[in-house]
Design an enzyme around this catalytic site. Structure first.
Site, PDB file in Angstrom:
ATOM      1  N   TYR A  71      -5.270   3.762   7.846  1.00 37.86           N
ATOM      2  CA  TYR A  71      -6.604   3.162   7.931  1.00 37.86           C
ATOM      3  C   TYR A  71      -7.230   3.383   9.300  1.00 37.86           C
ATOM      4  CZ  TYR A  71      -4.285   1.145   3.977  1.00 37.86           C
ATOM      5  OH  TYR A  71      -3.570   0.998   2.842  1.00 37.86           O
ATOM      6  N   VAL A  80       1.107  -3.838   3.818  1.00 40.25           N
ATOM      7  CA  VAL A  80       0.992  -5.133   4.496  1.00 40.25           C
ATOM      8  C   VAL A  80       2.239  -6.000   4.410  1.00 40.25           C
ATOM      9  CG1 VAL A  80      -1.517  -5.448   4.554  1.00 40.25           C
ATOM     10  CG2 VAL A  80      -0.239  -6.109   2.515  1.00 40.25           C
ATOM     11  N   LYS A 117       0.583   3.234  -3.065  1.00 42.70           N
ATOM     12  CA  LYS A 117      -0.589   4.087  -3.327  1.00 42.70           C
ATOM     13  C   LYS A 117      -0.230   5.570  -3.272  1.00 42.70           C
ATOM     14  CE  LYS A 117      -3.754   0.695  -1.219  1.00 42.70           C
ATOM     15  NZ  LYS A 117      -4.519   0.374   0.000  1.00 42.70           N
ATOM     16  N   SER A 149       0.800  -1.232   0.000  1.00 44.43           N
ATOM     17  CA  SER A 149       0.000   0.000   0.000  1.00 44.43           C
ATOM     18  C   SER A 149       0.830   1.279   0.000  1.00 44.43           C
ATOM     19  CB  SER A 149      -0.945   0.008   1.197  1.00 44.43           C
ATOM     20  OG  SER A 149      -2.017  -0.871   0.950  1.00 44.43           O
ATOM     21  N   TYR A 158      -2.816  -2.502 -10.437  1.00 40.89           N
ATOM     22  CA  TYR A 158      -2.717  -2.285  -8.986  1.00 40.89           C
ATOM     23  C   TYR A 158      -1.936  -3.430  -8.317  1.00 40.89           C
ATOM     24  CZ  TYR A 158      -4.371  -2.243  -4.132  1.00 40.89           C
ATOM     25  OH  TYR A 158      -4.440  -2.289  -2.760  1.00 40.89           O
TER      26      TYR A 158
HETATM   27  O1  DON Z   1      -4.756  -4.651  -1.819  1.00 42.04           O
HETATM   28  C1  DON Z   1      -4.035  -5.399  -1.186  1.00 42.04           C
HETATM   29  O2  DON Z   1      -4.516  -6.323  -0.593  1.00 42.04           O
HETATM   30  C2  DON Z   1      -2.538  -5.203  -1.068  1.00 42.04           C
HETATM   31  N1  DON Z   1      -1.855  -5.424  -2.266  1.00 42.04           N
HETATM   32  C3  DON Z   1      -2.163  -3.901  -0.489  1.00 42.04           C
HETATM   33  C4  DON Z   1      -2.805  -3.738   0.834  1.00 42.04           C
HETATM   34  C5  DON Z   1      -1.990  -3.039   1.834  1.00 42.04           C
HETATM   35  O3  DON Z   1      -0.780  -2.976   1.833  1.00 42.04           O
HETATM   36  C6  DON Z   1      -2.778  -2.481   2.942  1.00 42.04           C
HETATM   37  N2  DON Z   1      -1.960  -1.752   3.841  1.00 42.04           N
HETATM   38  N3  DON Z   1      -1.743  -1.833   4.965  1.00 42.04           N
END
Ligand code: DON
Length: 315
Positions: free
Chosen positions: A250, A268, A76, A73, A198
């Site tokens: 978040y 993550v 982003k 993330s 993405y």
């Molecule tokens: O969309 C997803 O599940 C992941 N590729 C990215 C999510 C993420 O890193 C959320 N952050 N804490």
């Protein structure tokens, strides 16, 4: 010595980084690597890297700063910066900039708010941002993103972690649902292209050392002082930092504001990028996550750094 100079004095930063590393190392075992993307679940939760990059100095480093991880993330924020630059705007049509108070992949509000994502840093908003990257195919969009990264850190290439990419593509039904839902509401043209781009952007690898350098422009009002190059206008940079501060962690964003007090974005894979405007970037990496999906040791490291260096914007 003014306030910024005092905070940025190197021996003081070195002592704080040593302290942050020692303190965070004690809690690496408290978190658990992300399980919902099978490939991420294999990460060693004992890894811990801290890179503090002052605007006018070399980075101060501790631990596993050269171990590559996937941006997840944190990508982003960089995709948002690129799209704002390309669209020459400080605000993206169709996207709100309100904190969500929900998990990163939440679909609840999207339903309630007629397909309009709450902000560009939750998954729905980020997929909408990625859909606006140049190119008709996901590879072209992904190339535009890695090209931007390459420019930011003046490096020859950024690698895609194919195992993580495939693992997420196989298990990403929820993100596909978000993309298709936004397509229904007219916000995303081609949901399959957007979501694949993405996944690729999330699976792009970087190290803590590289991330602290690549993001330096966010601390420098859009300009990287190493090259003098402007990557984003000043007001756009301010907008990105405000969005990070309000939406970057978040449903843990309030606790982060109290404990650390900086604009930041977590991923993550266990990375967190924090920015001290006008002063420095901080990239931390440790794969063990807490209940809200943020790195436990990374949070601890940032808390110690913020306290020791008096970095909180609310101080
Ligand atoms: O969309 C997803 O599940 C992941 N590729 C990215 C999510 C993420 O890193 C959320 N952050 N804490």
């Amino acid at each position: 010595m003014n306030d910024v100079d005092r905070r940025a004095a190197r021996p003081r930063i070195e002592a704080a980084v040593r302290h942050a590393h020692a303190s965070a190392a004690r809690v690496t075992g408290d978190g658990r690597a992300a399980q919902y993307i099978p490939e991420l679940a294999k990460a060693d939760p004992g890894l811990l890297g801290i890179a503090v990059h002052p605007l006018d100095d070399e980075p101060v480093l501790a631990g596993d700063v050269d171990v590559p991880f996937t941006l997840q993330s944190v990508s982003k924020v960089l995709a948002l910066a690129l799209v704002l630059r390309l669209e020459n705007d400080t605000w993206l049509d169709g996207l709100a900039v309100e904190p969500s108070g929900d998990a990163f992949h939440s679909i609840v509000r999207l339903e309630e708010e007629a397909g309009r994502p709450r902000n560009p840093l939750i998954n729905a908003g980020a997929i909408a941002v990625t859909s606006r990257l140049p190119g008709a195919t996901s590879r072209q969009k992904s190339r535009a993103f890695t090209e931007y990264l390459r420019e930011l850190d003046a490096r020859p290439a950024y690698r895609l972690d194919r195992d993580v990419y495939r693992s997420e593509a196989r298990t990403g039904a929820r993100n596909r649902a978000l993309a298709h839902f936004m397509n229904h509401h007219g916000l995303v043209d081609d949901p399959d292209v957007a979501v694949d781009a993405y996944f690729r952007q999330c699976a792009t690898t970087i190290s803590a050392r590289e991330l602290s350098g690549a993001a330096l422009f966010l601390a420098g009002r859009g300009t990287d002082p190493r090259s003098g190059r402007s990557f984003l206008a000043r007001e756009q940079t301010r907008s990105v930092l405000a969005i990070m501060a309000m939406c970057g962690l978040y449903d843990e964003v309030g606790r982060f504001a109290v404990r650390v007090g900086l604009p930041a974005k977590s991923g993550v894979s266990g990375c967190i990028l924090a920015v001290v405007p006008g002063s420095m970037t901080i990239a931390v990496f440790s794969p063990g996550l807490g209940a809200e999906g943020n790195s436990v040791a990374g949070m601890r490291a940032l808390e110690v750094l913020s306290n020791d260096l008096e970095l909180s914007l609310f101080d």
